[in-house]
Structure formats: C-alpha cells, structure tokens
Design a protein around this motif. Structure first.
Motif, PDB file in Angstrom:
ATOM      1  N   ASP A 107     -11.291   2.605   5.395  1.00  0.00           N
ATOM      2  CA  ASP A 107     -10.384   2.763   4.118  1.00  0.00           C
ATOM      3  C   ASP A 107      -9.799   3.627   3.852  1.00  0.00           C
ATOM      4  O   ASP A 107      -8.488   4.071   3.542  1.00  0.00           O
ATOM      5  CB  ASP A 107     -11.875   3.034   3.216  1.00  0.00           C
ATOM      6  N   LEU A 108     -10.296   4.940   5.462  1.00  0.00           N
ATOM      7  CA  LEU A 108      -9.373   5.885   4.942  1.00  0.00           C
ATOM      8  C   LEU A 108      -7.987   5.906   6.194  1.00  0.00           C
ATOM      9  O   LEU A 108      -6.749   6.454   5.185  1.00  0.00           O
ATOM     10  CB  LEU A 108      -9.690   7.159   6.273  1.00  0.00           C
ATOM     11  N   VAL A 109      -7.981   4.994   6.578  1.00  0.00           N
ATOM     12  CA  VAL A 109      -6.309   4.718   7.127  1.00  0.00           C
ATOM     13  C   VAL A 109      -5.782   4.136   6.454  1.00  0.00           C
ATOM     14  O   VAL A 109      -4.572   4.202   6.166  1.00  0.00           O
ATOM     15  CB  VAL A 109      -6.862   3.815   8.053  1.00  0.00           C
ATOM     16  N   LYS A 110      -6.301   2.939   4.842  1.00  0.00           N
ATOM     17  CA  LYS A 110      -5.965   2.268   3.966  1.00  0.00           C
ATOM     18  C   LYS A 110      -4.884   2.931   2.937  1.00  0.00           C
ATOM     19  O   LYS A 110      -3.711   2.917   2.460  1.00  0.00           O
ATOM     20  CB  LYS A 110      -6.651   1.503   3.361  1.00  0.00           C
ATOM     21  N   ILE A 111      -5.658   4.036   2.682  1.00  0.00           N
ATOM     22  CA  ILE A 111      -5.782   5.239   1.737  1.00  0.00           C
ATOM     23  C   ILE A 111      -4.453   5.628   2.343  1.00  0.00           C
ATOM     24  O   ILE A 111      -3.632   5.938   1.298  1.00  0.00           O
ATOM     25  CB  ILE A 111      -6.842   5.897   1.331  1.00  0.00           C
ATOM     26  N   TYR A 112      -4.403   6.368   3.853  1.00  0.00           N
ATOM     27  CA  TYR A 112      -3.332   7.222   3.731  1.00  0.00           C
ATOM     28  C   TYR A 112      -1.857   6.278   3.919  1.00  0.00           C
ATOM     29  O   TYR A 112      -0.582   6.566   4.074  1.00  0.00           O
ATOM     30  CB  TYR A 112      -3.938   7.334   5.510  1.00  0.00           C
ATOM     31  N   ASN A 113      -1.930   4.666   5.162  1.00  0.00           N
ATOM     32  CA  ASN A 113      -1.127   4.431   4.834  1.00  0.00           C
ATOM     33  C   ASN A 113      -0.053   4.014   3.431  1.00  0.00           C
ATOM     34  O   ASN A 113       0.943   3.511   3.374  1.00  0.00           O
ATOM     35  CB  ASN A 113      -1.174   2.732   5.561  1.00  0.00           C
ATOM     36  N   GLN A 114      -1.308   3.739   2.345  1.00  0.00           N
ATOM     37  CA  GLN A 114      -0.430   3.073   0.688  1.00  0.00           C
ATOM     38  C   GLN A 114      -0.457   4.271  -0.214  1.00  0.00           C
ATOM     39  O   GLN A 114       0.577   3.819  -1.132  1.00  0.00           O
ATOM     40  CB  GLN A 114      -1.559   1.759   0.444  1.00  0.00           C
ATOM     41  N   GLY A 115      -1.231   5.445   0.370  1.00  0.00           N
ATOM     42  CA  GLY A 115      -0.909   6.291  -0.763  1.00  0.00           C
ATOM     43  C   GLY A 115      -2.370   6.454  -1.683  1.00  0.00           C
ATOM     44  O   GLY A 115      -2.095   7.328  -2.654  1.00  0.00           O
ATOM     45  N   TYR A 116      -2.467   4.785  -2.221  1.00  0.00           N
ATOM     46  CA  TYR A 116      -3.746   4.980  -2.785  1.00  0.00           C
ATOM     47  C   TYR A 116      -5.172   3.407  -2.445  1.00  0.00           C
ATOM     48  O   TYR A 116      -5.120   3.968  -1.725  1.00  0.00           O
ATOM     49  CB  TYR A 116      -3.515   4.202  -4.324  1.00  0.00           C
ATOM     50  N   GLN A 117      -5.814   3.894  -3.647  1.00  0.00           N
ATOM     51  CA  GLN A 117      -7.751   3.033  -3.017  1.00  0.00           C
ATOM     52  C   GLN A 117      -7.458   2.109  -3.329  1.00  0.00           C
ATOM     53  O   GLN A 117      -7.005   2.386  -5.032  1.00  0.00           O
ATOM     54  CB  GLN A 117      -8.612   3.851  -2.491  1.00  0.00           C
TER      55      GLN A 117
END
Length: 58
Positions: free
Chosen positions: A41-51
């Motif tokens: 989830d942290l990697v996804k937030i970092y790559n997309q800028g949101y959750q």
C-alpha cells in the motif's frame, strides 16, 4: 505388540511430523502476508500519489 502395529505407529508418527511442518509453514506464510500488505500500500501511494479506497486485493 505385533510387527504390523509397529509399522503403523512408525508411519503415523512420520505423517504427524510432516503435518506439523506444513502447519508451521502455513502459519509463517500468513505472517509474511500481514507484513507485505502495508508495504504494498505504501508503494502504491508513493507511485500514484493517493490511496484508492476501493483497492482490489488481487
């Protein structure tokens, strides 16, 4: 005790040890899943800028 009984005891003793090994492996695999999900989830937030609240768990 008959010889057949000794063979059965040995067979089931080995199967019990094998089953315990698989149970330990499954328990450890669940622990890894619990650890990796927040990192994912942290990697996804970092790559997309949101959750995304509607995250697909696949």
């Amino acid at each position: 005790m008959r010889n057949d009984d000794q063979k059965a005891v040995r067979l089931f003793s080995l199967l019990q040890v094998l089953t315990a090994c698989f149970a330990g492996f499954a328990h450890g695999a669940d622990d890894v899943t619990n650890c990796v999900a927040p990192i994912r989830d942290l990697v996804k937030i970092y790559n997309q800028g949101y959750q995304d609240d509607n995250t697909n768990m696949n």
